[in-house]
Design an enzyme around this catalytic site. Structure first.
Site, PDB file in Angstrom:
ATOM      1  N   GLU A 144      -9.659   2.608  -4.800  1.00  0.00           N
ATOM      2  CA  GLU A 144      -9.534   4.257  -4.139  1.00  0.00           C
ATOM      3  C   GLU A 144      -8.755   4.319  -5.632  1.00  0.00           C
ATOM      4  O   GLU A 144      -8.093   5.134  -5.190  1.00  0.00           O
ATOM      5  CB  GLU A 144      -9.431   4.003  -3.137  1.00  0.00           C
ATOM      6  CG  GLU A 144     -10.923   4.580  -1.911  1.00  0.00           C
ATOM      7  CD  GLU A 144     -10.591   4.086  -0.574  1.00  0.00           C
ATOM      8  OE1 GLU A 144     -10.845   3.708   0.187  1.00  0.00           O
ATOM      9  OE2 GLU A 144      -9.155   3.472  -0.581  1.00  0.00           O
ATOM     10  N   HIS A 157      -3.304   3.178  -4.317  1.00  0.00           N
ATOM     11  CA  HIS A 157      -2.152   2.886  -3.357  1.00  0.00           C
ATOM     12  C   HIS A 157      -1.337   1.946  -3.651  1.00  0.00           C
ATOM     13  O   HIS A 157      -0.640   1.206  -3.169  1.00  0.00           O
ATOM     14  CB  HIS A 157      -3.308   1.814  -2.739  1.00  0.00           C
ATOM     15  CG  HIS A 157      -4.489   2.030  -1.669  1.00  0.00           C
ATOM     16  ND1 HIS A 157      -4.527   2.361  -0.796  1.00  0.00           N
ATOM     17  CD2 HIS A 157      -6.274   2.189  -2.133  1.00  0.00           C
ATOM     18  CE1 HIS A 157      -5.767   3.201  -0.588  1.00  0.00           C
ATOM     19  NE2 HIS A 157      -7.000   2.783  -0.941  1.00  0.00           N
ATOM     20  N   ASP A 200       0.983  -1.108  -0.206  1.00  0.00           N
ATOM     21  CA  ASP A 200       0.013   0.255  -0.381  1.00  0.00           C
ATOM     22  C   ASP A 200       0.925   0.982  -0.162  1.00  0.00           C
ATOM     23  O   ASP A 200       2.127   1.220  -0.194  1.00  0.00           O
ATOM     24  CB  ASP A 200      -0.784   0.494   1.364  1.00  0.00           C
ATOM     25  CG  ASP A 200      -2.607   0.267   1.509  1.00  0.00           C
ATOM     26  OD1 ASP A 200      -2.378   2.099   0.648  1.00  0.00           O
ATOM     27  OD2 ASP A 200      -3.697   0.489   0.468  1.00  0.00           O
TER      28      ASP A 200
END
Length: 628
Positions: free
Chosen positions: A348, A271, A197
């Site tokens: 995201e 990410h 991440d």
């Protein structure tokens, strides 16, 4: 005591048929019949197994029993033991691959299954049939008895998982193994390992050494995640760590011994800040000053689910070198994890840097697509071909539906259940893991008691989860999992606190029959497991004992509504700046609060003794939480 309406509705919403057994087993078995008598475990008890492949399960059972009992129990091959582990010679179709039966009498205990996985789950239940002292870390005194029972048990869902994020905070391989061991005892069979991440790249990729040399470490910072400062020029990145490929193999083997499949996650194309810090050329802007995020604010969130990234953390979908990079990464990942799935994230992903990039615009023109969002579909299809070439199936968060994915892709629904419903109706396999029921990083009770986080999730809400939505063909719902994001979880001890008892509640949801769901029954079993956890030195939250405080503001009049998750607690409160006890006003119905400055103090009691945390809220706090 009269309970407030919202608690009555909460409990009634899943007050299914109760089991008659007094045994406190989690997850609840399919069938239990308790009969008269006890089997007594002694130092001369032999544990036998009828098939060499079951020896490892027998050895695990002996290892578990010997420490607290002080016995030197032994195993032997055959059927002569007082405790017998039997692999069925003729398949029992009723219990399937992971089910088992237990028949215990005063003379013997027989655990039978079709597979070693079933035997493993059988011994987890067997251990729970013994007194709580079996969880002790040293020799304990107890009468080591097992009640006479007949149990037939098998899981409702094939996928029973927990996701563990080791990027936001790094956890040693010893911590990971300990956590896997705890999950396996609750009959979880999937460990979703979130390895990469923005805050750290945790897996060694030998062909890309900078991923761990640079991407696995960040500058030291304290304070609340999201409020931390970005790195200073020249500041050394010293916090973090990663798993070597030998570490990975060791953890995978450990999990396999406990019938847990590890699903690795490499989170792309968003990410990916830690990867870009190591290899800036993978991004659109190719900024050589890209850093591994130490917990600084990364985005402006607009409240409707949209956001703008403050720092670039997305791979460039128009650059062929990105796909060469991904091929190298997944070549090595695929060899380390024998299961068929690799999780690729997909959530995201901010498209703003793509929209401003000439290469991305040229690719959109070439593909004849108008919306930059569709580039994620292109990226995911390219990535899926890479995985297929390595014999793996693509699994991702529900955003992978945006832009189109192949029918073989599996979807993990996290933004509620809507994405899962959509995916199932399109014929995709789905794992249900919605924030509303399964996010283990959320507060478990009163928001002013535990350290702050952005949302709350009570254990009773987790227990009420139904993974198969109305109108969806159940064959597409593989099961569900809980997700442990670790922005605010720096240690295994605190990960345990945030996991339990919600992980126990979800174990019931994913294993036990839907018809057996009953909150009061689970609550009794949960409290028995609190005592076992104390002896096992496993941390857990006691938020279930705390009062629930709700307020209503109407025509400038503030009303107070109190409740509890457990039905046998009494609530006492004060608003006169005194400390509440069992002689204070006892809550029984909605209270109209007086005007002016007040401080509410609330505490719960059981059987005349305090049991919950003291909750203290000033008038301004009460007004903020009021529903209008």
């Amino acid at each position: 005591m009269k309970k407030t309406l919202f608690i009555v509705l909460l409990l009634a919403s899943f007050s299914g048929k109760s089991q008659k057994s007094s045994l406190n087993i989690i997850p609840q078995p399919v069938e239990i019949e308790q009969t008269a008598g006890l089997f007594t475990l002694t130092k001369s008890t032999i544990i036998s197994y009828n098939n060499a492949s079951a020896r490892s399960v027998a050895d695990m059972l002996v290892q578990k029993l010997n420490t607290p009992t002080g016995f030197l129990l032994k195993t032997q091959e055959g059927k002569g033991g007082a405790i017998q582990l039997i692999l069925n010679e003729t398949n029992n179709d009723n219990i399937g691959k992971e089910g088992y039966t237990i028949v215990s009498t005063t003379k013997a205990v027989i655990v039978s299954a079709n597979t070693t996985a079933g035997l493993f789950y059988g011994i987890q239940t067997l251990v729970q049939l013994l007194p709580k002292e079996i969880e002790a870390k040293a020799v304990a005194k107890s009468s080591w008895t097992i009640p006479a029972v007949k149990i037939t048990d098998y899981p409702r869902f094939a996928w029973r998982g927990i996701m563990f994020d080791v990027s936001r905070n790094f956890f040693s391989k010893e911590d990971v193994k300990k956590y896997i061991d705890q999950l396996a005892r609750m009959k979880y069979n999937t460990f979703h390992w979130h390895l990469t991440d923005d805050e750290g790249w945790r897996i060694e990729i030998k062909s890309l050494p900078k991923l761990t040399q640079v991407g696995a470490f960040r500058v030291p910072r304290s304070g609340h995640f999201g409020d931390r400062a970005i790195p200073k020029d020249g500041e050394a990145a010293t916090v973090g760590g990663f798993y070597t490929q030998d570490d990975i193999r060791e953890v995978v083997a450990y999990a396999q011994d406990r019938n847990v499949t590890i699903v690795p996650e490499i989170d792309v194309p968003g990410h990916s800040m830690a990867a870009i810090a190591a290899y800036p050329e993978l991004s659109c802007n190719k900024n050589p000053k890209t850093f591994v995020n130490p917990g600084a604010a990364m985005a402006d969130w607009y409240g409707n689910g949209t956001f703008k990234m403050l720092y670039e953390n997305t791979l460039n979908p128009s650059d062929e070198k990105v796909y060469e990079f991904l091929d190298k990464v997944f070549t090595e990942v695929a060899t380390l994890f024998p299961n068929k799935y690799i999780h690729v994230g997909g959530d995201e992903c901010y498209k703003g840097f793509w929209a401003a990039d000439e290469g991305c615009q040229a690719l959109m023109k070439q593909l004849n697509i108008r919306h930059v969002e569709d580039l994620q579909g292109y990226f995911m299809n390219r990535l899926e071909k890479i995985l297929k070439a390595k014999g793996k199936k693509l699994l991702g968060w529900d955003e992978i539906l945006e832009g189109g994915i192949s029918p073989e892709a599996t979807v993990m629904s996290w933004r509620g259940i809507k994405g899962g419903i959509e995916a199932a109706k399109m014929g995709h396999d789905v794992v249900m893991t919605p924030t509303t029921f399964a996010y283990l990083d959320y507060n478990q009770g009163e928001a002013t008691i535990d350290p702050p986080i952005y949302a709350g999730l009570r254990v009773s809400k987790s227990y009420s989860f139904e993974p198969v939505p109305d109108g969806v063909d159940a064959k597409y719902i593989l099961g569900g999992q809980g997700n442990m994001w670790t922005e605010q979880i720096p240690s295994l001890r605190y990960a345990e606190y945030m996991s339990y008892p919600r992980v126990w509640a979800l174990a019931d949801v994913y294993w036990s029959p839907k018809a057996s769901k009953n909150w009061d029954n689970f609550a009794k079993r949960m409290e028995a497991h609190f005592e076992r956890a104390d002896l096992a030195q496993v941390n857990y939250s006691r938020a279930v004992y705390d009062a629930i405080v709700k307020t209503t503001l109407k025509d400038n009049k503030l009303s107070l509504e109190l409740g509890t998750e457990l039905s046998d607690l009494d609530i006492y409160y004060t608003i006169d700046d005194t400390m509440p006890d069992s002689f204070s006003p006892k809550y029984s119905s909605i209270v109209d609060l007086p005007e002016g400055p007040i401080t509410l103090r609330v505490i719960t009691y059981r059987s005349g003794k305090p049991i919950g945390h003291l909750i203290t809220l000033k008038r301004a706090d009460l007004e903020k939480r009021a529903s209008k």
